[in-house]
Scaffold this motif. Sequence first.
Motif, mmCIF file in Angstrom:
data_model
loop_
_atom_site.group_PDB
_atom_site.id
_atom_site.type_symbol
_atom_site.label_atom_id
_atom_site.label_comp_id
_atom_site.label_asym_id
_atom_site.label_seq_id
_atom_site.Cartn_x
_atom_site.Cartn_y
_atom_site.Cartn_z
ATOM 1 N N ALA A 1 0.840 -1.210 0.000
ATOM 2 C CA ALA A 1 0.000 0.000 0.000
ATOM 3 C C ALA A 1 0.872 1.256 0.000
ATOM 4 O O ALA A 1 0.624 2.201 -0.743
ATOM 5 N N ALA A 2 1.911 1.246 0.807
ATOM 6 C CA ALA A 2 2.803 2.401 0.889
ATOM 7 C C ALA A 2 3.482 2.646 -0.451
ATOM 8 O O ALA A 2 3.638 3.783 -0.889
ATOM 9 N N GLY A 3 3.862 1.575 -1.114
ATOM 10 C CA GLY A 3 4.540 1.678 -2.400
ATOM 11 C C GLY A 3 3.637 2.212 -3.500
ATOM 12 O O GLY A 3 4.112 2.644 -4.540
ATOM 13 N N GLU A 4 2.325 2.163 -3.261
ATOM 14 C CA GLU A 4 1.413 2.735 -4.257
ATOM 15 C C GLU A 4 1.200 4.218 -4.029
ATOM 16 O O GLU A 4 0.993 4.978 -4.964
ATOM 17 N N ILE A 5 1.236 4.626 -2.779
ATOM 18 C CA ILE A 5 1.061 6.052 -2.467
ATOM 19 C C ILE A 5 2.348 6.803 -2.791
ATOM 20 O O ILE A 5 2.331 7.906 -3.308
ATOM 21 N N ILE A 6 3.468 6.158 -2.456
ATOM 22 C CA ILE A 6 4.762 6.799 -2.666
ATOM 23 C C ILE A 6 5.529 6.025 -3.719
ATOM 24 O O ILE A 6 6.088 4.968 -3.466
ATOM 25 N N ILE A 7 5.532 6.588 -4.919
ATOM 26 C CA ILE A 7 6.173 5.912 -6.048
ATOM 27 C C ILE A 7 7.569 6.468 -6.262
ATOM 28 O O ILE A 7 8.470 5.761 -6.668
ATOM 29 N N ALA A 8 7.729 7.742 -5.948
ATOM 30 C CA ALA A 8 9.025 8.396 -6.119
ATOM 31 C C ALA A 8 9.276 9.278 -4.887
ATOM 32 O O ALA A 8 8.337 9.616 -4.168
ATOM 33 N N PRO A 9 10.542 9.663 -4.664
ATOM 34 C CA PRO A 9 10.844 10.511 -3.508
ATOM 35 C C PRO A 9 9.952 11.756 -3.431
ATOM 36 O O PRO A 9 9.550 12.170 -2.343
ATOM 37 N N VAL A 10 9.621 12.334 -4.590
ATOM 38 C CA VAL A 10 8.818 13.565 -4.574
ATOM 39 C C VAL A 10 7.453 13.357 -3.915
ATOM 40 O O VAL A 10 6.891 14.281 -3.329
ATOM 41 N N HIS A 11 6.922 12.147 -3.980
ATOM 42 C CA HIS A 11 5.621 11.906 -3.351
ATOM 43 C C HIS A 11 5.726 11.962 -1.822
ATOM 44 O O HIS A 11 4.826 12.455 -1.152
ATOM 45 N N ALA A 12 6.827 11.442 -1.284
ATOM 46 C CA ALA A 12 7.053 11.553 0.168
ATOM 47 C C ALA A 12 7.266 13.019 0.533
ATOM 48 O O ALA A 12 6.693 13.539 1.491
ATOM 49 N N LEU A 13 8.082 13.674 -0.285
ATOM 50 C CA LEU A 13 8.392 15.090 -0.041
ATOM 51 C C LEU A 13 7.127 15.941 0.011
ATOM 52 O O LEU A 13 6.960 16.761 0.907
ATOM 53 N N LYS A 14 6.231 15.724 -0.947
ATOM 54 C CA LYS A 14 4.999 16.521 -1.008
ATOM 55 C C LYS A 14 4.187 16.351 0.280
ATOM 56 O O LYS A 14 3.725 17.334 0.858
ATOM 57 N N GLU A 15 4.055 15.129 0.745
ATOM 58 C CA GLU A 15 3.311 14.888 1.985
ATOM 59 C C GLU A 15 3.967 15.606 3.161
ATOM 60 O O GLU A 15 3.285 16.181 4.008
ATOM 61 N N LEU A 16 5.297 15.575 3.199
ATOM 62 C CA LEU A 16 6.007 16.191 4.328
ATOM 63 C C LEU A 16 5.906 17.712 4.279
ATOM 64 O O LEU A 16 5.771 18.366 5.316
ATOM 65 N N VAL A 17 5.952 18.274 3.082
ATOM 66 C CA VAL A 17 5.797 19.729 2.946
ATOM 67 C C VAL A 17 4.390 20.136 3.390
ATOM 68 O O VAL A 17 4.212 21.101 4.135
ATOM 69 N N GLU A 18 3.393 19.386 2.967
ATOM 70 C CA GLU A 18 2.015 19.703 3.349
ATOM 71 C C GLU A 18 1.843 19.616 4.865
ATOM 72 O O GLU A 18 1.185 20.463 5.474
ATOM 73 N N ASN A 19 2.458 18.604 5.482
ATOM 74 C CA ASN A 19 2.384 18.498 6.949
ATOM 75 C C ASN A 19 3.008 19.720 7.619
ATOM 76 O O ASN A 19 2.466 20.257 8.583
ATOM 77 N N ALA A 20 4.150 20.139 7.103
ATOM 78 C CA ALA A 20 4.839 21.296 7.693
ATOM 79 C C ALA A 20 3.990 22.552 7.540
ATOM 80 O O ALA A 20 3.884 23.366 8.457
ATOM 81 N N VAL A 21 3.378 22.710 6.390
ATOM 82 C CA VAL A 21 2.519 23.878 6.160
ATOM 83 C C VAL A 21 1.287 23.806 7.071
ATOM 84 O O VAL A 21 0.919 24.795 7.707
ATOM 85 N N ASP A 22 0.676 22.622 7.169
ATOM 86 C CA ASP A 22 -0.486 22.447 8.049
ATOM 87 C C ASP A 22 -0.133 22.769 9.500
ATOM 88 O O ASP A 22 -0.999 23.166 10.277
ATOM 89 N N ALA A 23 1.125 22.556 9.873
ATOM 90 C CA ALA A 23 1.552 22.801 11.254
ATOM 91 C C ALA A 23 1.796 24.290 11.519
ATOM 92 O O ALA A 23 2.277 24.660 12.589
ATOM 93 N N GLY A 24 1.496 25.117 10.553
ATOM 94 C CA GLY A 24 1.616 26.562 10.746
ATOM 95 C C GLY A 24 3.040 27.085 10.639
ATOM 96 O O GLY A 24 3.345 28.157 11.165
ATOM 97 N N SER A 25 3.893 26.368 9.956
ATOM 98 C CA SER A 25 5.301 26.792 9.845
ATOM 99 C C SER A 25 5.435 28.063 9.031
ATOM 100 O O SER A 25 4.672 28.310 8.099
ATOM 101 N N THR A 26 6.443 28.851 9.370
ATOM 102 C CA THR A 26 6.782 30.009 8.541
ATOM 103 C C THR A 26 8.169 29.825 7.945
ATOM 104 O O THR A 26 8.693 30.703 7.275
#
Length: 334
Positions: free
Chosen positions: A8-33
């Motif tokens: 399942a994880a391998g379907e959501i994350i096919i390339a490094p950029v897919h992990a990166l996008k999720e992590l960036v969104e989490n950081a933004v959701d956390a109110g980061s500046t």
Amino acid sequence: PNVVNKIAAGEIIIAPVHALKELVENAVDAGSTMLEVLVKDGGLKLLQITDNGCGIDKEDLAILCERFTTSKLQTFEDLESIQTYGFRGEALASISHIAHLTVTTRTKDSDSAWRAYYEAGKLAPIKPGQGLEPRRVAGRQGTQITVEDLFYNVPTRRRAFRSTSEEYNKIVDMIGRYAVHCSHVAFACKKHGESSASISIQATASTVDRIRHVYGGAMASELLPFETEDSRWAFKASGWATNANFSMKRTTLLLFINGRSVESTNIRKMLDEMYAALLPKNSHPFVYLSLEIDPQRVDVNVHPTKRQVNFLNEDEISRALCEHISAKLAEVDT
Ligand code: ADP
Ligand code: MG
């Protein structure tokens, strides 16, 4: 179950950029500046994101990487609408199944930072023989997520990558998009071991400066702002578009729906047609478009990575948007 999770994880994350996008969104959701990204070997060796957001409570670290762990579901009512945003508590869980994941985090009220290490959804010892408990470390408020050896246990996927620089370019492209959209956040992105950053943007930079920093663009082409609210099709949109050729290479479309970077075949096609009528052949304009619609109308389940979306009244909304943008562009042309 771990095999299922790994697939399942391998379907959501096919390339490094897919992990990166999720992590960036989490950081933004956390109110980061402030958001800093460090990449080694196209993200396959190392992907590290440091933010200055709200941090994660120490008590939550034990379950952080279990599937469906999310702080973004406040009430049951939220469930349906929020799922469509992609808040589904699966990103960190998925990453922990296909990489070595370390989380270092500190909340405002904590007197220190805490570090935890994960394997396959669960806390794991940071070094063999050590305990599972998060360890107290020095650190500022915010969160640092370190993803190492992505796909180490999925050899077929790992072998599928032709070049690490191609993967790095995808990462820079994704960060560039969020750097334009999140106009109050500072962004930095660089390759491990290199002194100069690929992206380096101050929190105070204007949207136009952000676009120019990331995309450059021919100076002759003006970037024009637009903003519209449509009661008939119930959407709001804003953004920037060029009135002339912007790039030598390609047409650039930055599309955000409800704050998430997505692709829409329909909107892209409509914009291509609009510009074909406005600009000389082989022009490559630039459009940054941020669209807000009721999340219940968006279908993100076209593809597991949630990048391509469909939404209700797609044709009507795309057409209304193009009419608005072309009217704006026509204002300055004359
Ligand atoms: P989701 O974003 O769908 O909730 P994730 O697996 O991406 O699921 O993240 C799980 C939870 O971990 C989030 O809901 C949030 O509470 C917490 N989290 C993840 N990254 C960060 C971060 N950078 N800062 C603060 N909290 C975070
Ligand atoms: Mg998330």
